[in-house]
Each structure stands twice: as structure tokens, then as C-alpha cells.
Design a protein around this motif. Structure first.
Motif, PDB file in Angstrom:
ATOM      1  N   GLU A   1     -34.446 -21.489  36.137  1.00 37.91           N
ATOM      2  CA  GLU A   1     -33.469 -20.694  35.404  1.00 37.91           C
ATOM      3  C   GLU A   1     -34.219 -19.692  34.530  1.00 37.91           C
ATOM      4  O   GLU A   1     -35.285 -19.992  33.989  1.00 37.91           O
ATOM      5  CB  GLU A   1     -32.620 -21.634  34.542  1.00 37.91           C
ATOM      6  CG  GLU A   1     -31.612 -20.967  33.642  1.00 37.91           C
ATOM      7  CD  GLU A   1     -30.813 -21.996  32.855  1.00 37.91           C
ATOM      8  OE1 GLU A   1     -30.181 -22.861  33.489  1.00 37.91           O
ATOM      9  OE2 GLU A   1     -30.841 -21.947  31.610  1.00 37.91           O
ATOM     10  N   LEU A   2     -33.653 -18.489  34.408  1.00 38.25           N
ATOM     11  CA  LEU A   2     -34.250 -17.473  33.546  1.00 38.25           C
ATOM     12  C   LEU A   2     -33.185 -16.911  32.611  1.00 38.25           C
ATOM     13  O   LEU A   2     -32.062 -16.639  33.031  1.00 38.25           O
ATOM     14  CB  LEU A   2     -34.850 -16.326  34.365  1.00 38.25           C
ATOM     15  CG  LEU A   2     -36.176 -16.597  35.079  1.00 38.25           C
ATOM     16  CD1 LEU A   2     -36.607 -15.349  35.838  1.00 38.25           C
ATOM     17  CD2 LEU A   2     -37.266 -17.010  34.096  1.00 38.25           C
ATOM     18  N   THR A   3     -33.552 -16.728  31.348  1.00 40.78           N
ATOM     19  CA  THR A   3     -32.670 -16.076  30.390  1.00 40.78           C
ATOM     20  C   THR A   3     -32.966 -14.585  30.404  1.00 40.78           C
ATOM     21  O   THR A   3     -34.107 -14.170  30.182  1.00 40.78           O
ATOM     22  CB  THR A   3     -32.874 -16.646  28.977  1.00 40.78           C
ATOM     23  OG1 THR A   3     -32.533 -18.039  28.980  1.00 40.78           O
ATOM     24  CG2 THR A   3     -32.004 -15.924  27.960  1.00 40.78           C
TER      25      THR A   3
ATOM     26  N   TYR B   1     -23.719 -17.794  32.483  1.00 36.89           N
ATOM     27  CA  TYR B   1     -24.388 -17.796  33.790  1.00 36.89           C
ATOM     28  C   TYR B   1     -23.840 -16.693  34.691  1.00 36.89           C
ATOM     29  O   TYR B   1     -22.614 -16.519  34.810  1.00 36.89           O
ATOM     30  CB  TYR B   1     -24.226 -19.152  34.477  1.00 36.89           C
ATOM     31  CG  TYR B   1     -25.105 -20.220  33.878  1.00 36.89           C
ATOM     32  CD1 TYR B   1     -26.461 -20.268  34.172  1.00 36.89           C
ATOM     33  CD2 TYR B   1     -24.574 -21.162  32.992  1.00 36.89           C
ATOM     34  CE1 TYR B   1     -27.280 -21.237  33.603  1.00 36.89           C
ATOM     35  CE2 TYR B   1     -25.383 -22.129  32.417  1.00 36.89           C
ATOM     36  CZ  TYR B   1     -26.737 -22.152  32.729  1.00 36.89           C
ATOM     37  OH  TYR B   1     -27.543 -23.097  32.160  1.00 36.89           O
TER      38      TYR B   1
ATOM     39  N   PRO C   1     -26.449 -16.908  25.659  1.00 31.36           N
ATOM     40  CA  PRO C   1     -27.443 -16.160  26.425  1.00 31.36           C
ATOM     41  C   PRO C   1     -27.003 -15.959  27.868  1.00 31.36           C
ATOM     42  O   PRO C   1     -26.295 -16.795  28.438  1.00 31.36           O
ATOM     43  CB  PRO C   1     -28.688 -17.050  26.346  1.00 31.36           C
ATOM     44  CG  PRO C   1     -28.159 -18.429  26.087  1.00 31.36           C
ATOM     45  CD  PRO C   1     -26.910 -18.250  25.272  1.00 31.36           C
TER      46      PRO C   1
ATOM     47  N   THR D   1     -29.662 -18.618  37.547  1.00 29.22           N
ATOM     48  CA  THR D   1     -30.261 -19.827  38.108  1.00 29.22           C
ATOM     49  C   THR D   1     -30.953 -19.529  39.434  1.00 29.22           C
ATOM     50  O   THR D   1     -30.681 -18.517  40.091  1.00 29.22           O
ATOM     51  CB  THR D   1     -29.197 -20.906  38.367  1.00 29.22           C
ATOM     52  OG1 THR D   1     -28.270 -20.414  39.350  1.00 29.22           O
ATOM     53  CG2 THR D   1     -28.455 -21.256  37.084  1.00 29.22           C
TER      54      THR D   1
ATOM     55  N   SER E   1     -30.768 -21.962  25.900  1.00 28.34           N
ATOM     56  CA  SER E   1     -30.510 -22.769  27.091  1.00 28.34           C
ATOM     57  C   SER E   1     -31.326 -24.051  27.047  1.00 28.34           C
ATOM     58  O   SER E   1     -32.389 -24.109  26.413  1.00 28.34           O
ATOM     59  CB  SER E   1     -30.855 -21.980  28.355  1.00 28.34           C
ATOM     60  OG  SER E   1     -32.268 -21.863  28.516  1.00 28.34           O
TER      61      SER E   1
ATOM     62  N   LYS F   1     -31.782  -6.676  36.291  1.00 27.72           N
ATOM     63  CA  LYS F   1     -32.176  -6.527  34.883  1.00 27.72           C
ATOM     64  C   LYS F   1     -31.853  -5.132  34.367  1.00 27.72           C
ATOM     65  O   LYS F   1     -31.440  -4.969  33.207  1.00 27.72           O
ATOM     66  CB  LYS F   1     -33.662  -6.850  34.715  1.00 27.72           C
ATOM     67  CG  LYS F   1     -33.999  -8.323  34.931  1.00 27.72           C
ATOM     68  CD  LYS F   1     -35.421  -8.657  34.537  1.00 27.72           C
ATOM     69  CE  LYS F   1     -36.416  -8.071  35.507  1.00 27.72           C
ATOM     70  NZ  LYS F   1     -37.808  -8.477  35.174  1.00 27.72           N
TER      71      LYS F   1
ATOM     72  N   TYR G   1     -33.021 -25.327  29.425  1.00 25.55           N
ATOM     73  CA  TYR G   1     -34.310 -25.102  30.088  1.00 25.55           C
ATOM     74  C   TYR G   1     -35.310 -24.479  29.115  1.00 25.55           C
ATOM     75  O   TYR G   1     -36.453 -24.922  28.999  1.00 25.55           O
ATOM     76  CB  TYR G   1     -34.133 -24.206  31.312  1.00 25.55           C
ATOM     77  CG  TYR G   1     -35.433 -24.003  32.060  1.00 25.55           C
ATOM     78  CD1 TYR G   1     -35.845 -24.918  33.023  1.00 25.55           C
ATOM     79  CD2 TYR G   1     -36.265 -22.923  31.782  1.00 25.55           C
ATOM     80  CE1 TYR G   1     -37.049 -24.766  33.687  1.00 25.55           C
ATOM     81  CE2 TYR G   1     -37.463 -22.758  32.434  1.00 25.55           C
ATOM     82  CZ  TYR G   1     -37.856 -23.674  33.386  1.00 25.55           C
ATOM     83  OH  TYR G   1     -39.061 -23.521  34.033  1.00 25.55           O
ATOM     84  N   ASP G   2     -34.876 -23.436  28.400  1.00 24.30           N
ATOM     85  CA  ASP G   2     -35.768 -22.758  27.460  1.00 24.30           C
ATOM     86  C   ASP G   2     -36.172 -23.675  26.316  1.00 24.30           C
ATOM     87  O   ASP G   2     -37.311 -23.629  25.841  1.00 24.30           O
ATOM     88  CB  ASP G   2     -35.086 -21.511  26.895  1.00 24.30           C
ATOM     89  CG  ASP G   2     -35.087 -20.351  27.877  1.00 24.30           C
ATOM     90  OD1 ASP G   2     -35.832 -20.409  28.870  1.00 24.30           O
ATOM     91  OD2 ASP G   2     -34.330 -19.383  27.649  1.00 24.30           O
TER      92      ASP G   2
ATOM     93  N   HIS H   1     -30.905 -12.568  25.469  1.00 18.09           N
ATOM     94  CA  HIS H   1     -30.850 -13.571  24.403  1.00 18.09           C
ATOM     95  C   HIS H   1     -29.715 -13.190  23.456  1.00 18.09           C
ATOM     96  O   HIS H   1     -29.669 -12.082  22.934  1.00 18.09           O
ATOM     97  CB  HIS H   1     -32.190 -13.626  23.665  1.00 18.09           C
ATOM     98  CG  HIS H   1     -33.303 -14.150  24.510  1.00 18.09           C
ATOM     99  ND1 HIS H   1     -33.702 -15.464  24.488  1.00 18.09           N
ATOM    100  CD2 HIS H   1     -34.078 -13.538  25.449  1.00 18.09           C
ATOM    101  CE1 HIS H   1     -34.692 -15.642  25.354  1.00 18.09           C
ATOM    102  NE2 HIS H   1     -34.937 -14.485  25.936  1.00 18.09           N
TER     103      HIS H   1
ATOM    104  N   LYS I   1     -27.885 -15.917  31.695  1.00 22.88           N
ATOM    105  CA  LYS I   1     -28.884 -16.642  32.469  1.00 22.88           C
ATOM    106  C   LYS I   1     -28.639 -16.505  33.969  1.00 22.88           C
ATOM    107  O   LYS I   1     -27.497 -16.350  34.405  1.00 22.88           O
ATOM    108  CB  LYS I   1     -28.857 -18.131  32.080  1.00 22.88           C
ATOM    109  CG  LYS I   1     -29.042 -18.369  30.585  1.00 22.88           C
ATOM    110  CD  LYS I   1     -28.751 -19.790  30.181  1.00 22.88           C
ATOM    111  CE  LYS I   1     -27.267 -20.119  30.210  1.00 22.88           C
ATOM    112  NZ  LYS I   1     -26.477 -19.439  29.177  1.00 22.88           N
TER     113      LYS I   1
END
Length: 266
Positions: free
Chosen positions: A150-152, A256, A159, A163, A39, A203, A41-42, A155, A161
Motif C-alpha cells: 500500500e502507498l499513501t 482508498y 489519507p 493498494t 494508515s 500521481k 501500513y505506514d 497525506h 492510498k
């Protein structure tokens, strides 16, 4: 009574900016070796860590082309670099301080607007709410405050993700303790799990269904590489089971998460 997530073991892990840096470097380097997509962001954070550790002069050409423009760091990479330095107690210039404060103010304004927009959809005027007169707002802010842009979560070649905007939406629409009012959400359902555990629940659901999610996104990735436009609007939208409950999960072609809620909790 709200349910607890089964088989959840809390492990205290030493947390610090340097350990976060090391973990992120290792994760992204492994993703690159595996040929996974990363991503924006990453990758911005990855660039910032490399620059902080080794300096701009040590940047590989491909990374330099990505994060530099007119011999200057692009805003997102520069912000991440200064944030890391700040967390580590490093010294930076007055120009960097000014940039960081301006950039941070913009991000705070954007996040506040996201909160207002979601609350407004419930029929409540968000401008009339304060942490003093609204327990819903007080709890919501305590939950979303530390969530990054944002978080993945998985992976992969595409990926998965989540937001900040979608995270807020999930809480305002599908969590009773932060629902504000009925408003535009006429037929919404609520999670039958502890309020503070909804992200952990997501998760856990993703982890249980990770292989089928990966298979779907691999199919999309291959279709994209082979230029099959008929698949561009294809997305994952399933009712899936976890812990005896049924959840709606939707993931778009870019990975997403666009939907996550529980079905018929009442």
C-alpha cells in the motif's frame, strides 16, 4: 503514439534504506503534528523504524500499546523491522530469520493470488501462464514487483492510498500492454500514455486535483467525527480532466482509490 506526461522532470535522488527511514520518520511525525490520520501500513513501518533506531524500551506508551501484544511485537511491525535490518545488512536472530521467511512466503502467496484473480477475470487461465510464454505477464511482473502492499499518495485527515490489488487491477484492465485478453471486461478503455508511466500519471492527476480531493475528504472526516451515519457510503466518483484528457477517479470514505482509468482513448 502514446502520450508523455507533460512537465515531467526526472531527478536522480540517492536511495538507501537509511534515507528512506529518515524520510518516513519525518513524514509521519509531521502528520501526527498536523492531526492527520495515518494508515496502518505506514504506522507499522513507523513503529519498526523507531524500534530499530532506539529499541523497544524507548517506545512511547501509545506506540507500545499499538504494536505490542503479550510483550511481543505484532507480526506486521516485526516484519517491517526485520526487513529494514536486512536492507541495512544488520544481524538478526535465527528466530527472526524463520519468522521473516514464513511471513514473506505468505505475502508472496497473497500477491500471486491477487495477480491470478485479476488475470482470470479476462478469461485466461492464469495457471497456464509463465514469463516464458506470456509477454503480458512478463511486463506486468516487472512493473508491479516493487510496488509495496500500500502507498499513501496524499497525506491528509483521511489519507489517499493505493493498494497493490488496485494497482494490479488498473494495469490488467486499462493498460493495453498488460491486458491479457478482453474477457469479463467488455467495455473497458485504455490509457493513452506510456505503460511505465501510469503510476506517475495517477500521481500527476491527484496533484492537479489535490485541493478538491482534500476538501471532499475533510468533509467526510468531519462527518465521521460528528457521527453522521448518512455519510458513511458517500465517496468521490468524478470525471476529471488532465492534460487535455478525461479520467475517472473514485476514492472511498477511507481514502482508498477504487477506480482510475481514462475515458474514450480510442
Amino acid at each position: 503514439m502514446k502520450k508523455k506526461i507533460p512537465n515531467l522532470i526526472n531527478v536522480d535522488i540517492p536511495y538507501g534504506a537509511e534515507s528512506v527511514e529518515a524520510f518516513h520518520l519525518m513524514t509521519i511525525q509531521n502528520d501526527i503534528k498536523s492531526g492527520y490520520s495515518i494508515s496502518y501500513y505506514d504506522f507499522d513501518l513507523y513503529c519498526a523504524i523507531i524500534i530499530r533506531l532506539y529499541g523497544i524500551d524507548k517506545l512511547p506508551e501509545n506506540i507500545r500499546n499499538y504494536c505490542m501484544q503479550d510483550d511481543k511485537l505484532k507480526d506486521n511491525s516485526l516484519f517491517q523491522k526485520i526487513r529494514l535490518m536486512k536492507q541495512l545488512g544488520k544481524v538478526f536472530s535465527e528466530e527472526e530469520v524463520s519468522f521473516f521467511q514464513d511471513h514473506l512466503r505468505r505475502k508472496v502467496r497473497e500477491r500471486k493470488q491477487i495477480l491470478r484473480d485479476e488475470i482470470k477475470r479476462t478469461g485466461i487461465n492464469p495457471l497456464k501462464l509463465t514469463v516464458g510464454n506470456s509477454p503480458y505477464l512478463r511486463l506486468l511482473l516487472s512493473i508491479v514487483r516493487d510496488f509495496d502492499d500500500e502507498l499513501t499518495l496524499i497525506h491528509w485527515f483521511i489519507p489517499v492510498k493505493l493498494t497493490f490489488k488496485k494497482f494490479v487491477h488498473i494495469y490488467v484492465k486499462h493498460v493495453e500492454d498488460t491486458k491479457f485478453s478482453e474477457g469479463a471486461f467488455k467495455n473497458r478503455t485504455y490509457f493513452n500514455y506510456e505503460t511505465e508511466e501510469i503510476f506517475t500519471l495517477l500521481k500527476a492527476v491527484l496533484r492537479q486535483h489535490e485541493e478538491e480531493i482534500k476538501e471532499h475528504l475533510l468533509y467526510i472526516s468531519i462527518a465521521n467525527e460528528n457521527n453522521h451515519p448518512e455519510y458513511k457510503n458517500l465517496y468521490m466518483n468524478n470525471w476529471i480532466s488532465y492534460n487535455g484528457d478525461t479520467f475517472a477517479l473514485a476514492i472511498d470514505n477511507n481514502g482508498y482509490i477504487t477506480k482510475f482509468h481514462q475515458k474514450n482513448t480510442k
